[in-house]
Design a protein around this motif. Sequence first.
Motif, PDB file in Angstrom:
ATOM      1  N   LYS A   4       0.863  -1.185   0.000  1.00  0.00           N
ATOM      2  CA  LYS A   4       0.000   0.000   0.000  1.00  0.00           C
ATOM      3  C   LYS A   4       0.895   1.228   0.000  1.00  0.00           C
ATOM      4  O   LYS A   4       2.067   1.174   0.360  1.00  0.00           O
ATOM      5  CB  LYS A   4      -0.902   0.010   1.236  1.00  0.00           C
ATOM      6  CG  LYS A   4      -1.808  -1.211   1.384  1.00  0.00           C
ATOM      7  CD  LYS A   4      -3.046  -1.094   0.525  1.00  0.00           C
ATOM      8  CE  LYS A   4      -4.015  -2.238   0.817  1.00  0.00           C
ATOM      9  NZ  LYS A   4      -5.293  -2.092   0.093  1.00  0.00           N
ATOM     10  N   SER A   5       0.336   2.369  -0.374  1.00  0.00           N
ATOM     11  CA  SER A   5       1.153   3.575  -0.454  1.00  0.00           C
ATOM     12  C   SER A   5       1.285   4.282   0.893  1.00  0.00           C
ATOM     13  O   SER A   5       2.189   5.084   1.096  1.00  0.00           O
ATOM     14  CB  SER A   5       0.559   4.545  -1.485  1.00  0.00           C
ATOM     15  OG  SER A   5      -0.764   4.913  -1.116  1.00  0.00           O
ATOM     16  N   ILE A   6       0.377   3.970   1.828  1.00  0.00           N
ATOM     17  CA  ILE A   6       0.400   4.624   3.138  1.00  0.00           C
ATOM     18  C   ILE A   6       0.339   3.559   4.226  1.00  0.00           C
ATOM     19  O   ILE A   6      -0.512   2.667   4.187  1.00  0.00           O
ATOM     20  CB  ILE A   6      -0.797   5.586   3.302  1.00  0.00           C
ATOM     21  CG1 ILE A   6      -0.804   6.626   2.188  1.00  0.00           C
ATOM     22  CG2 ILE A   6      -0.768   6.261   4.677  1.00  0.00           C
ATOM     23  CD1 ILE A   6      -2.133   7.328   2.024  1.00  0.00           C
ATOM     24  N   SER A   7       1.243   3.653   5.186  1.00  0.00           N
ATOM     25  CA  SER A   7       1.253   2.723   6.314  1.00  0.00           C
ATOM     26  C   SER A   7       0.919   3.489   7.585  1.00  0.00           C
ATOM     27  O   SER A   7       1.635   4.426   7.950  1.00  0.00           O
ATOM     28  CB  SER A   7       2.627   2.058   6.453  1.00  0.00           C
ATOM     29  OG  SER A   7       2.954   1.323   5.296  1.00  0.00           O
ATOM     30  N   VAL A   8      -0.170   3.105   8.246  1.00  0.00           N
ATOM     31  CA  VAL A   8      -0.559   3.703   9.523  1.00  0.00           C
ATOM     32  C   VAL A   8      -0.075   2.779  10.636  1.00  0.00           C
ATOM     33  O   VAL A   8      -0.484   1.614  10.707  1.00  0.00           O
ATOM     34  CB  VAL A   8      -2.085   3.910   9.619  1.00  0.00           C
ATOM     35  CG1 VAL A   8      -2.459   4.446  11.005  1.00  0.00           C
ATOM     36  CG2 VAL A   8      -2.552   4.877   8.534  1.00  0.00           C
ATOM     37  N   ILE A   9       0.804   3.294  11.483  1.00  0.00           N
ATOM     38  CA  ILE A   9       1.422   2.499  12.543  1.00  0.00           C
ATOM     39  C   ILE A   9       0.863   2.925  13.890  1.00  0.00           C
ATOM     40  O   ILE A   9       0.941   4.097  14.264  1.00  0.00           O
ATOM     41  CB  ILE A   9       2.956   2.672  12.513  1.00  0.00           C
ATOM     42  CG1 ILE A   9       3.498   2.201  11.152  1.00  0.00           C
ATOM     43  CG2 ILE A   9       3.616   1.911  13.661  1.00  0.00           C
ATOM     44  CD1 ILE A   9       4.911   2.641  10.863  1.00  0.00           C
ATOM     45  N   ASN A  33      -8.478   2.610   0.829  1.00  0.00           N
ATOM     46  CA  ASN A  33      -7.955   1.550  -0.054  1.00  0.00           C
ATOM     47  C   ASN A  33      -6.445   1.673  -0.282  1.00  0.00           C
ATOM     48  O   ASN A  33      -5.818   0.738  -0.786  1.00  0.00           O
ATOM     49  CB  ASN A  33      -8.684   1.580  -1.394  1.00  0.00           C
ATOM     50  CG  ASN A  33      -8.504   2.896  -2.137  1.00  0.00           C
ATOM     51  OD1 ASN A  33      -8.488   3.967  -1.518  1.00  0.00           O
ATOM     52  ND2 ASN A  33      -8.374   2.834  -3.458  1.00  0.00           N
ATOM     53  N   GLU A  34      -5.865   2.804   0.091  1.00  0.00           N
ATOM     54  CA  GLU A  34      -4.419   3.001  -0.064  1.00  0.00           C
ATOM     55  C   GLU A  34      -3.661   2.771   1.255  1.00  0.00           C
ATOM     56  O   GLU A  34      -2.441   2.943   1.305  1.00  0.00           O
ATOM     57  CB  GLU A  34      -4.128   4.416  -0.562  1.00  0.00           C
ATOM     58  CG  GLU A  34      -4.767   4.757  -1.904  1.00  0.00           C
ATOM     59  CD  GLU A  34      -4.507   6.206  -2.291  1.00  0.00           C
ATOM     60  OE1 GLU A  34      -3.378   6.684  -2.052  1.00  0.00           O
ATOM     61  OE2 GLU A  34      -5.435   6.855  -2.810  1.00  0.00           O
ATOM     62  N   ILE A  35      -4.407   2.397   2.287  1.00  0.00           N
ATOM     63  CA  ILE A  35      -3.812   2.340   3.632  1.00  0.00           C
ATOM     64  C   ILE A  35      -3.655   0.913   4.130  1.00  0.00           C
ATOM     65  O   ILE A  35      -4.568   0.086   3.995  1.00  0.00           O
ATOM     66  CB  ILE A  35      -4.697   3.124   4.639  1.00  0.00           C
ATOM     67  CG1 ILE A  35      -4.739   4.609   4.266  1.00  0.00           C
ATOM     68  CG2 ILE A  35      -4.188   2.956   6.064  1.00  0.00           C
ATOM     69  CD1 ILE A  35      -5.731   5.411   5.098  1.00  0.00           C
ATOM     70  N   GLU A  36      -2.490   0.631   4.692  1.00  0.00           N
ATOM     71  CA  GLU A  36      -2.300  -0.590   5.479  1.00  0.00           C
ATOM     72  C   GLU A  36      -2.167  -0.162   6.945  1.00  0.00           C
ATOM     73  O   GLU A  36      -1.604   0.884   7.249  1.00  0.00           O
ATOM     74  CB  GLU A  36      -1.053  -1.355   5.037  1.00  0.00           C
ATOM     75  CG  GLU A  36       0.257  -0.645   5.318  1.00  0.00           C
ATOM     76  CD  GLU A  36       1.481  -1.509   5.050  1.00  0.00           C
ATOM     77  OE1 GLU A  36       1.312  -2.687   4.687  1.00  0.00           O
ATOM     78  OE2 GLU A  36       2.599  -0.994   5.200  1.00  0.00           O
ATOM     79  N   ILE A  37      -2.718  -0.973   7.846  1.00  0.00           N
ATOM     80  CA  ILE A  37      -2.667  -0.672   9.278  1.00  0.00           C
ATOM     81  C   ILE A  37      -1.782  -1.694   9.972  1.00  0.00           C
ATOM     82  O   ILE A  37      -1.966  -2.909   9.808  1.00  0.00           O
ATOM     83  CB  ILE A  37      -4.074  -0.683   9.900  1.00  0.00           C
ATOM     84  CG1 ILE A  37      -4.980   0.337   9.204  1.00  0.00           C
ATOM     85  CG2 ILE A  37      -4.000  -0.374  11.403  1.00  0.00           C
ATOM     86  CD1 ILE A  37      -6.428   0.301   9.670  1.00  0.00           C
ATOM     87  N   THR A  82       5.122  -1.133   4.234  1.00  0.00           N
ATOM     88  CA  THR A  82       5.416  -1.145   2.795  1.00  0.00           C
ATOM     89  C   THR A  82       5.133   0.205   2.147  1.00  0.00           C
ATOM     90  O   THR A  82       5.526   0.436   1.003  1.00  0.00           O
ATOM     91  CB  THR A  82       4.567  -2.218   2.082  1.00  0.00           C
ATOM     92  OG1 THR A  82       3.174  -1.885   2.213  1.00  0.00           O
ATOM     93  CG2 THR A  82       4.812  -3.596   2.680  1.00  0.00           C
ATOM     94  N   GLY A  83       4.455   1.098   2.857  1.00  0.00           N
ATOM     95  CA  GLY A  83       4.054   2.373   2.277  1.00  0.00           C
ATOM     96  C   GLY A  83       5.206   3.354   2.130  1.00  0.00           C
ATOM     97  O   GLY A  83       6.160   3.332   2.917  1.00  0.00           O
ATOM     98  N   SER A  84       5.087   4.237   1.149  1.00  0.00           N
ATOM     99  CA  SER A  84       6.087   5.292   0.973  1.00  0.00           C
ATOM    100  C   SER A  84       5.853   6.433   1.951  1.00  0.00           C
ATOM    101  O   SER A  84       6.745   7.246   2.195  1.00  0.00           O
ATOM    102  CB  SER A  84       6.038   5.829  -0.461  1.00  0.00           C
ATOM    103  OG  SER A  84       4.743   6.358  -0.752  1.00  0.00           O
ATOM    104  N   GLN A  85       4.645   6.493   2.521  1.00  0.00           N
ATOM    105  CA  GLN A  85       4.311   7.475   3.546  1.00  0.00           C
ATOM    106  C   GLN A  85       3.933   6.745   4.837  1.00  0.00           C
ATOM    107  O   GLN A  85       3.153   5.784   4.801  1.00  0.00           O
ATOM    108  CB  GLN A  85       3.141   8.361   3.099  1.00  0.00           C
ATOM    109  CG  GLN A  85       3.465   9.329   1.985  1.00  0.00           C
ATOM    110  CD  GLN A  85       4.455  10.388   2.430  1.00  0.00           C
ATOM    111  OE1 GLN A  85       4.263  11.026   3.460  1.00  0.00           O
ATOM    112  NE2 GLN A  85       5.517  10.583   1.649  1.00  0.00           N
TER     113      GLN A  85
END
Length: 377
Positions: A4-9, A33-37, A82-85
């Motif tokens: 995904k392009s955005i990773s929320v940690i 849809n662009e976010i992985e948590i 995996t996100g760039s942000q």
Amino acid sequence: MSSKSISVIIPTYNVKGFITFCIDSVLRSTIANEIEIIVVDNNSADESSDFIKSIYPQVTVISNHANEGFSKACNKGALKATGSQLVFLNPDCIVAEDTIEVLVSHADKADIGMVGPLLIDGSGRPLPESAREQPTTMGGVNKMFRLPFEKEYPYYKKISVDTVVEAPVLTGACFSISAALYRSLNGFDERFFMYGEDVDLSVRTLKSGLKNICDTSAKVIHFKGESTDKKQLTYNYHFYNAVKLFLEKHSKDGGITKKGVGVLASAASTLKFAYHRLKNLIPGLVDLIIIFLSLWAVQFFWSFLKIGDLNYYGPYQYVFRYLIYALVWTATLYFSGVYFKSELSLSKVFRANFVGGLSVLIMYALLPEDLRFSRML
């Protein structure tokens, strides 16, 4: 795990009651849809890890075997991302639907490092820590001891709603940063167990030649400190140790000043802890004095009522015994939870007094005759 392009940690520790609100708010994001948590749990006692896995199979959960602290948890999550942000988010936060989209919208600006939102408390009031000034040695001392020099050494930036302002220091409760920048800065400094790691990362971002901003059009409700008991020794230790570590790391002052700040931080930690402990003991101390004086007063009343002489038993002959009895009674109240507001109830007060009185009677019965005094007492 799909890229995904955005990773929320989200680092967690004993916040089972809040985590569903937090994750649900992220899943409702306009760019969900662009976010992985990624949730990193620091060995919570409330079984947070299993709870999250059972409800959110799409969420990646990393379960630590010990409470490794905020910094290590975030760094572990970033390694898995995996996100760039990257968006770091406290579990006691709820993001608006467009918050994450607004935060990452600044990603294409070459001069921007970290981006933070406007934090709002549970009552809807903006929180000043949304944007802070870069700390100084005197500012740190002013903050530690709550001295009245906010104008001379400002801690917070002035912000208004729906604006973008430069914010030298952002809070770790919620901010975004590019994964490349985060890794080039080696992430959070893991010497900060909790508190201060966000200040340190913000300052290191500034030193890299970038600026941090607060975009107040992005809103986050932050309930603040749900996994922290600020009366505990651990809180005081980590908070003041963070102040000390930051100033030693970033202060431009001479070594003597740094050592002096270290001493002040240690002293502040000790005094703060002592204050909270003494504050909790004051009601018990008052009860101890009342019980002791009551027993002593009854002696004079009883000797006058029965013998007609106030000093029949002598004014100080039994004082030590009264003190022992008062200590036993007060200790019973203390261990029954009477002095802890979270555990207080009327039935507990009555039960504690009954046990206290019974303990005194049992002690009286077991004492040898030469140590007893009137049964009436």
